[in-house]
Design a protein around this motif. Structure first.
Motif, PDB file in Angstrom:
ATOM      1  N   ASN A 104       0.823  -1.215   0.000  1.00 26.29           N
ATOM      2  CA  ASN A 104       0.000   0.000   0.000  1.00 26.29           C
ATOM      3  C   ASN A 104       0.864   1.277   0.000  1.00 26.29           C
ATOM      4  OD1 ASN A 104      -1.784   2.055   0.692  1.00 26.29           O
ATOM      5  ND2 ASN A 104      -3.033   0.704   1.952  1.00 26.29           N
ATOM      6  N   LYS A 105       1.081   1.829  -1.206  1.00 24.45           N
ATOM      7  CA  LYS A 105       1.997   2.982  -1.323  1.00 24.45           C
ATOM      8  C   LYS A 105       1.459   4.237  -0.646  1.00 24.45           C
ATOM      9  CE  LYS A 105       0.925   1.568  -4.695  1.00 24.45           C
ATOM     10  NZ  LYS A 105       0.046   0.835  -5.557  1.00 24.45           N
ATOM     11  N   GLU A 106       0.129   4.440  -0.735  1.00 22.42           N
ATOM     12  CA  GLU A 106      -0.434   5.647  -0.118  1.00 22.42           C
ATOM     13  C   GLU A 106      -0.258   5.583   1.406  1.00 22.42           C
ATOM     14  OE1 GLU A 106      -4.573   6.393  -0.961  1.00 22.42           O
ATOM     15  OE2 GLU A 106      -4.523   8.323   0.084  1.00 22.42           O
ATOM     16  N   ILE A 157      10.251   5.455 -14.713  1.00 19.71           N
ATOM     17  CA  ILE A 157       8.850   5.353 -15.132  1.00 19.71           C
ATOM     18  C   ILE A 157       8.248   4.414 -14.104  1.00 19.71           C
ATOM     19  CG2 ILE A 157       7.325   4.439 -16.934  1.00 19.71           C
ATOM     20  CD1 ILE A 157       9.661   5.150 -18.915  1.00 19.71           C
ATOM     21  N   ILE A 158       7.450   4.956 -13.184  1.00 17.79           N
ATOM     22  CA  ILE A 158       7.026   4.130 -12.056  1.00 17.79           C
ATOM     23  C   ILE A 158       5.501   4.011 -11.979  1.00 17.79           C
ATOM     24  CG2 ILE A 158       9.157   4.519 -10.761  1.00 17.79           C
ATOM     25  CD1 ILE A 158       7.768   6.573  -9.042  1.00 17.79           C
ATOM     26  N   ASN A 159       4.851   4.305 -13.101  1.00 14.18           N
ATOM     27  CA  ASN A 159       3.403   4.092 -13.171  1.00 14.18           C
ATOM     28  C   ASN A 159       3.077   3.453 -14.513  1.00 14.18           C
ATOM     29  OD1 ASN A 159       0.551   5.223 -14.123  1.00 14.18           O
ATOM     30  ND2 ASN A 159       0.540   4.911 -11.922  1.00 14.18           N
ATOM     31  N   GLY A 160       2.517   2.243 -14.442  1.00 11.32           N
ATOM     32  CA  GLY A 160       2.258   1.465 -15.649  1.00 11.32           C
ATOM     33  C   GLY A 160       1.097   1.990 -16.475  1.00 11.32           C
ATOM     34  N   THR A 161       0.052   2.478 -15.791  1.00  9.74           N
ATOM     35  CA  THR A 161      -1.145   2.939 -16.502  1.00  9.74           C
ATOM     36  C   THR A 161      -0.796   4.096 -17.439  1.00  9.74           C
ATOM     37  OG1 THR A 161      -2.430   2.333 -14.563  1.00  9.74           O
ATOM     38  CG2 THR A 161      -3.495   3.800 -16.145  1.00  9.74           C
ATOM     39  N   THR A 162      -0.079   5.071 -16.905  1.00  6.78           N
ATOM     40  CA  THR A 162       0.265   6.240 -17.723  1.00  6.78           C
ATOM     41  C   THR A 162       1.265   5.864 -18.819  1.00  6.78           C
ATOM     42  OG1 THR A 162       1.820   6.807 -15.971  1.00  6.78           O
ATOM     43  CG2 THR A 162      -0.234   8.043 -16.040  1.00  6.78           C
ATOM     44  N   PHE A 200      -0.568  11.053  -8.832  1.00  8.41           N
ATOM     45  CA  PHE A 200      -0.529  10.820  -7.376  1.00  8.41           C
ATOM     46  C   PHE A 200       0.190   9.511  -7.049  1.00  8.41           C
ATOM     47  CE2 PHE A 200      -4.262  13.620  -7.792  1.00  8.41           C
ATOM     48  CZ  PHE A 200      -3.913  14.594  -6.875  1.00  8.41           C
ATOM     49  N   ASP A 201      -0.167   8.450  -7.795  1.00 12.41           N
ATOM     50  CA  ASP A 201       0.444   7.138  -7.544  1.00 12.41           C
ATOM     51  C   ASP A 201       1.970   7.226  -7.653  1.00 12.41           C
ATOM     52  OD1 ASP A 201       0.054   3.962  -7.656  1.00 12.41           O
ATOM     53  OD2 ASP A 201       1.453   4.509  -9.239  1.00 12.41           O
ATOM     54  N   ALA A 202       2.449   7.882  -8.703  1.00 13.03           N
ATOM     55  CA  ALA A 202       3.901   8.014  -8.888  1.00 13.03           C
ATOM     56  C   ALA A 202       4.506   8.895  -7.792  1.00 13.03           C
ATOM     57  CB  ALA A 202       4.200   8.596 -10.269  1.00 13.03           C
ATOM     58  N   ARG A 299       7.813  -5.488 -14.406  1.00  9.49           N
ATOM     59  CA  ARG A 299       6.383  -5.186 -14.284  1.00  9.49           C
ATOM     60  C   ARG A 299       6.107  -4.483 -12.962  1.00  9.49           C
ATOM     61  NH1 ARG A 299       3.333  -6.512 -18.265  1.00  9.49           N
ATOM     62  NH2 ARG A 299       3.958  -8.195 -19.666  1.00  9.49           N
ATOM     63  N   GLY A 300       5.525  -3.290 -13.069  1.00  9.52           N
ATOM     64  CA  GLY A 300       5.281  -2.472 -11.883  1.00  9.52           C
ATOM     65  C   GLY A 300       3.934  -2.721 -11.249  1.00  9.52           C
ATOM     66  N   ALA A 301       3.161  -3.629 -11.815  1.00 10.69           N
ATOM     67  CA  ALA A 301       1.838  -3.902 -11.267  1.00 10.69           C
ATOM     68  C   ALA A 301       1.440  -5.316 -11.658  1.00 10.69           C
ATOM     69  CB  ALA A 301       0.826  -2.890 -11.814  1.00 10.69           C
TER      70      ALA A 301
END
Ligand code: HSE
Length: 427
Positions: A104-106, A157-162, A200-202, A299-301
């Protein structure tokens, strides 16, 4: 034989993957690690989901008390997410002396100081490899593999979605809205995509990673953040003509002036190693004073990649009697003597719409010059239609405040020119 009992909170994508890895690899860990790790309890409101995974009925708990009062549970794996129930459950577990492993990163970003305090008070472990960059072992790399080094910078690059969205926009010339809709249909983006697309996630991940890399608390409030929702396909195409690829970058630097932490879209040269990190893949480029450059990619996710990181923490906790905590004073805020740089240096790409009349260009270049912004190249894209032309300018490195001042003054040249977009260029 060392016997260790695990409880998993939340059996969604990540919790399900963790359950699968732990149960399928039980004998392998017994043989290779000499430890008997068994899932003793799961907490999942959707009991059917647990049954489908093959969890025996007697191991499905109905509430958190059943989990933390279970004497067979030594390690609690939290896969719920968010900072509501997840935070309460994690604190409950730590306060009863159970080690916590979380993705849980947040939660880690915002409350690691509180959680760590509870963990230390009750002699419990707190591990969060899975909170940053999924299956890529970035946290253990910073804490163990690279501990000989002073880390000068991290860029990733630490967010896969973007990254998926930007890759599609680049390859297909499609608009942000079009690709986002497709990503949502395929399950790459959430119905409410803001945590990912607004950065935010990144930013959570960068706050955690830079705290570890620079051995001091880097609170979320110090992370400059800009997302990708305003990116136009036109800029990606113009950037491509100039030899650039657009990525959502997370950058952390230790500079003589202080720590610089920022998440924003940026052009990188197409030859840069991060330029070929595509689709939902992640990568982090780290520079240490002894090792030089190191790049981690993966894979980051996802269910099994993130499960891999969670299980690696479970194994670490199960095979080490001493707990490992942060290397820095983990408070809610930064140490008083630490400086953060907000007026960072960067090169810039600007796209303007300019009225095709005598003197328009000279007015723009004069404003840039007066604000200490030096031009590398200026290209008029196409010919005038309705009296206006698109103009692309790439600058040398300058300060963020210089470019902002210049853009405000250029936009004030009403009727002559409008700045449509400004993007950073990273060398
Ligand atoms: N939503 C994240 C991503 C994965 O797209 O990379 C979890 O942090």
């Amino acid at each position: 034989m060392n016997k260790v009992g695990v409880a998993i909170l939340g059996l969604g994508v990540v919790g399900g993957g963790t359950y699968k890895i732990l149960t399928e690899n039980h004998d392998f860990y017994l043989k290779t690690q000499g430890v008997d790790i068994a899932v003793q309890s799961v907490l999942e409101l959707d009991r059917e989901r647990a049954r489908v995974l093959g969890v025996p009925e007697e191991k499905i708990a109905s509430n958190i008390a059943e989990v933390i009062c279970n004497p067979d549970v030594n390690i609690v794996v939290e896969c719920i997410g968010g900072v509501g129930a997840a935070k309460d459950f994690v604190l409950d577990a730590l306060n009863t002396g159970k080690t916590v492993v979380t993705s849980n990163k947040e939660l880690v970003c915002k409350f690691s100081h509180e959680l760590e305090r509870a963990a230390k008070r009750h002699n419990a472990g707190l591990y969060y490899e899975a909170s940053c960059v999924g299956g890529v072992p970035i946290i253990r790399t910073l804490l163990d593999g690279l501990q000989a080094n002073r880390i000068g910078s991290m860029m990733g690059i630490i967010n896969g979605t973007t990254n998926y969205i930007l890759t599609k926009m680049t390859n297909e010339g499609a608009s942000y809205e079009e690709v986002l809709r497709e990503a949502q249909r395929l399950g790459y983006a959430e119905a409410d995509p803001s945590a990912d697309v607004e950065g935010f996630d990144a930013a959570y991940k960068l706050s955690i990673l830079s705290s570890l890399a620079f051995h001091t608390k880097v609170p979320l409030s110090k992370v400059f953040r800009e997302g990708i929702s305003g990116i136009s396909a036109k800029d990606i195409a113009y950037g491509k003509d100039l030899g650039y690829v657009l990525k959502l970058l997370a950058i952390g630097k230790q500079t003589p002036a202080g720590i610089e932490v920022r998440v924003h879209p940026a052009f990188v040269k197409k030859e840069h190693p991060l330029a070929s990190v595509n689709d939902s893949f992640n990568a982090v480029f780290i520079t240490g004073d002894s090792v030089g450059d190191v790049m981690l990619y993966g894979r980051g996710a996802g269910s099994l990649p993130t499960g891999s990181a969670l299980v690696s923490d479970v194994i670490y906790a199960a095979t080490h009697s001493e707990n490992k905590y942060s290397t820095f004073k983990n408070n809610a805020t930064a140490e008083k003597d630490v400086t953060f740089v907000s007026d960072f240096r960067s090169a810039y790409y600007m796209r303007l719409t300019v009225s095709d009349r005598v003197g328009a260009l000279s007015k723009i270049t004069s404003i840039l010059g007066k604000n200490d912004v030096s031009i590398v190249e200026a290209i008029q894209k196409g010919v005038a239609s309705s009296g206006c032309v698109p103009l692309v300018i790439v600058t040398h490195e300058t300060r963020e405040h210089a470019i902002r001042n210049a853009v405000a003054k250029i936009n004030a040249l009403e009727g002559i020119v409008k700045v449509d977009s400004v993007l950073r260029v990273v060398s």
